[in-house]
Design a protein around this motif. Structure first.
Motif, short mmCIF file in Angstrom:
data_model
loop_
_atom_site.label_atom_id
_atom_site.label_comp_id
_atom_site.label_asym_id
_atom_site.label_seq_id
_atom_site.Cartn_x
_atom_site.Cartn_y
_atom_site.Cartn_z
N LEU A 204 0.80 -1.22 0.00
CA LEU A 204 0.00 0.00 0.00
C LEU A 204 0.84 1.27 0.00
CD1 LEU A 204 -2.75 -1.05 2.58
CD2 LEU A 204 -2.95 -0.96 0.09
N SER A 205 1.98 1.24 0.70
CA SER A 205 2.75 2.49 0.89
C SER A 205 4.15 2.45 0.30
CB SER A 205 2.84 2.82 2.37
OG SER A 205 3.61 1.84 3.06
N GLY A 206 4.63 1.29 -0.11
CA GLY A 206 5.99 1.19 -0.63
C GLY A 206 7.01 0.91 0.46
N ILE A 207 8.27 0.77 0.05
CA ILE A 207 9.36 0.48 0.97
C ILE A 207 9.66 1.70 1.83
CG2 ILE A 207 11.79 -0.18 1.15
CD1 ILE A 207 10.04 -2.42 0.17
N GLY A 208 9.96 1.46 3.10
CA GLY A 208 10.31 2.56 4.00
C GLY A 208 10.17 2.13 5.44
N LEU A 209 10.19 3.10 6.34
CA LEU A 209 10.09 2.81 7.77
C LEU A 209 8.67 2.43 8.17
CD1 LEU A 209 11.56 2.79 10.50
CD2 LEU A 209 11.02 5.22 10.73
N LEU A 210 7.68 3.03 7.53
CA LEU A 210 6.29 2.78 7.90
C LEU A 210 5.90 1.31 7.86
CD1 LEU A 210 3.56 4.09 8.69
CD2 LEU A 210 3.03 4.22 6.24
N PRO A 211 6.26 0.55 6.82
CA PRO A 211 5.88 -0.86 6.80
C PRO A 211 6.48 -1.68 7.94
CG PRO A 211 6.51 -0.14 4.61
CD PRO A 211 6.89 0.97 5.56
N VAL A 212 7.58 -1.21 8.51
CA VAL A 212 8.19 -1.91 9.64
C VAL A 212 7.49 -1.53 10.95
CG1 VAL A 212 10.30 -2.20 11.00
CG2 VAL A 212 10.41 -2.08 8.50
N ILE A 213 7.20 -0.24 11.12
CA ILE A 213 6.63 0.23 12.37
C ILE A 213 5.18 -0.24 12.56
CG2 ILE A 213 6.02 2.28 13.71
CD1 ILE A 213 9.02 1.64 13.53
N VAL A 214 4.40 -0.25 11.49
CA VAL A 214 2.98 -0.62 11.61
C VAL A 214 2.80 -2.03 12.19
CG1 VAL A 214 0.87 -1.11 10.30
CG2 VAL A 214 2.13 0.99 9.88
N PRO A 215 3.43 -3.08 11.64
CA PRO A 215 3.23 -4.41 12.23
C PRO A 215 3.81 -4.53 13.64
CG PRO A 215 4.86 -4.50 10.47
CD PRO A 215 4.22 -3.16 10.39
N LEU A 216 4.90 -3.82 13.92
CA LEU A 216 5.46 -3.87 15.27
C LEU A 216 4.52 -3.21 16.28
CD1 LEU A 216 9.26 -3.11 14.67
CD2 LEU A 216 8.16 -5.31 15.07
#
Length: 221
Positions: free
Chosen positions: A84-96
């Motif tokens: 949905l948002s592409g590679i970056g910090l957000l995809p890591v922080i959301v599941p954590l």
């Protein structure tokens, strides 16, 4: 014993302690992802847990939703957010964050609900306002369970933050993923050992924090 020997030899290599791929840099990245996710989760879950515990409204729905969220596959959420948002910090922080919220929320709620109603009623009779009641009575008495929720979330987040390497970011997961890809088992084992040691250090930190912040009277209760 062979695994420990591999890890020890890896740690002794001077190259592991400098540069962008060195242990200090990777450890700093890993702690950054972990602390950021934990702070966001606590900022959401602690106030919400205090609110529903104090008012006794919506607790069943919120707690059951939080428990259901424990079943979410972390890697699956990661892939979905990347899509949905592409590679970056957000995809890591959301599941954590999604992983950390349930134990914090449930334990905060349960901690407040376990405060004796007689103490709450007596505090109100003494003229305490609702905000004062939460800060001065409910939070101190619920603190052991709140810390337990934070400790559980912190250990889970520290252990799972290795997924950052799955989307090309840094952290200790780089050693695990890169070692596996290159069949460099020494690097893989060394990275895994650091993650285990970091989880144990997190556990010890919260044990110390419990002793420092929770009063003797509450511990005896």
């Amino acid at each position: 014993m062979r695994i420990l020997e591999l890890a020890w030899q890896w740690f002794l290599q001077p190259a592991q302690w400098s540069g962008t791929d060195g242990i200090p840099n990777r450890l700093g990245q890993h702690l950054y992802y972990t602390l950021l996710a934990l702070l966001v989760a606590a900022a959401i879950a602690v106030p919400l847990g205090l609110l529903i515990g104090h008012t006794n409204r919506g607790g069943f729905l919120v707690v059951n939703t939080a428990n259901a969220a424990r079943a979410l596959p972390t890697v699956g959420v990661l892939v979905l957010v990347v899509t949905l948002s592409g590679i970056g910090l957000l995809p890591v922080i959301v599941p954590l964050v999604a992983l950390a919220i349930p134990p914090i929320l449930v334990n905060t709620y349960e901690g407040v609900r376990q405060v004796e109603p007689e103490l709450v009623d007596a505090s109100r009779c003494m003229g305490m306002r609702e905000g004062e009641l939460v800060r001065q009575v409910e939070i101190p008495l619920a603190l052991p369970l709140i810390l337990l929720g934070l400790r559980t979330a912190a250990i889970q987040t520290v252990s799972t933050a290795t997924i950052a390497a799955y989307v090309g970011l840094g952290g200790l997961g780089r050693y695990v993923f890169d070692g596996l890809a290159r069949r460099d088992y020494q690097t893989l084992v060394g990275g895994a050992v650091i993650v285990v040691l970091l989880a144990l250090a997190t556990e010890a930190l919260f044990v110390l924090l419990h002793k420092v912040t929770v009063s003797d009277g509450v511990r005896r209760r």
